[in-house]
Design a protein around this motif. Structure first.
Motif: not given
Length: 302
Positions: A70-87, A252-253
């Motif tokens: 339920n709600g998986y197709q709901t469109v939203f705004d978000s933030t992409v985070k990149k660190n030394n481990y993943t995105v 990486l950093d």
């Protein structure tokens, strides 16, 4: 509130051990994956993830029905985070999942990615020893919990969806917005906004939610908490070679390539891996039956 919970997930996990403590490959003061148990004892436990899924030893479980999303197709705004481990991308919506023999309703917090080098061998889970180029994880928490501290006291407090990514002959346009966002912080850690996305667009258009594997496992980074019900979907998501290779161009950093961001498979210690009674499985049975019947019929013609 959703964004706050997702930030809690990242900060809770990462405050347990700093960058100087753990990494994927040992270098300097940083302990590689083979030594994570020296940082968090649970990383040496008997319910660790990822694992190699040996298909011939999996057990059919008819309770592993399709999921209700339920709600998986709901469109939203978000933030992409990149660190030394993943995105990582926070899922800022009130979506839920249930069914699939999950004992409760869960809500998604975020999704993140694992990859190898130059677009090859980067998935965490493997199938019969085969390692895919990448793997995408959607992390869920039981709807009744507000913090990860609560969830980690429950052996099924978290539910993770694992999706393999494989090379395709054409670009997967569903990933364009993510790759474009990452392009602005290719050489540094940080965060950037991403607009008009949904929890479903990156994986669900391509994946049959009826065909999957299930086992009890853990987080795949320290603290390696053993409170995760894993669902690993059988059908991979296609990405072009250029798209797969893009992730190896991230830095990486310290300026070195951000590659090999996956934990090696862990021992199963007798855990059973179950498979769903999916149309794909039934189709294989039907195909086998047709093949046997045809062979028997031909043998009686002579």
């Amino acid at each position: 509130m959703k964004s706050l919970i997702s930030l809690c997930l990242l900060s809770f996990i990462l405050h347990l051990s700093s960058c100087a403590d753990w990494c994927y490959q040992t270098k300097g003061d940083c302990k590689g994956a083979e030594n994570w148990k020296d940082i968090n004892a649970e990383c040496g436990g008997k319910r660790q993830s990822p694992i190699n899924i040996v298909t011939k030893t999996t057990e059919l479980d008819k309770r592993l029905t399709p999921f209700t999303l339920n709600g998986y197709q709901t469109v939203f705004d978000s933030t992409v985070k990149k660190n030394n481990y993943t995105v990582e991308v926070a899922i800022n919506t009130t979506a839920t999942i249930s069914g699939g023999n999950l004992e409760d309703t869960y809500k998604p917090l975020q999704f993140h990615l694992h990859w190898g080098t130059n677009g090859v061998q980067g998935s965490e889970h493997t199938i019969d020893g085969e390692q895919y180029p990448m793997e995408l994880h959607i992390v869920h928490i039981k709807q009744k919990y507000n913090t990860l501290q609560e969830a980690f006291t429950d052996p099924s407090g978290l539910a993770a969806f694992g999706f393999f990514l494989e090379e395709s002959n054409s670009n997967n346009t569903n990933f364009d917005s993510l790759i474009d966002a990452l392009g602005s912080m290719q050489n540094k850690s940080g965060s950037v906004s991403i607009r008009n996305i949904s929890a479903s667009q990156f994986v669900l258009p391509e994946v049959n939610l009826s065909s999957y594997y299930r086992y009890n496992g853990s987080l795949t980074i320290p603290n390696c908490g053993e409170s995760v019900i894993w669902t690993v979907f059988e059908k991979p998501v296609p990405l072009s070679k250029t798209q797969l290779q893009f992730f190896s161009s991230l830095k990486l950093d310290d300026g070195t390539p951000m590659v090999g961001t996956f934990r090696p498979v862990q021992l199963r210690y007798g855990r059973t891996v179950y498979r769903s009674s999916s149309p794909a499985v039934l189709a294989s049975v039907v195909l086998l039956f047709v093949s046997i019947t045809t062979t028997w019929s031909l043998s009686h013609l002579y």
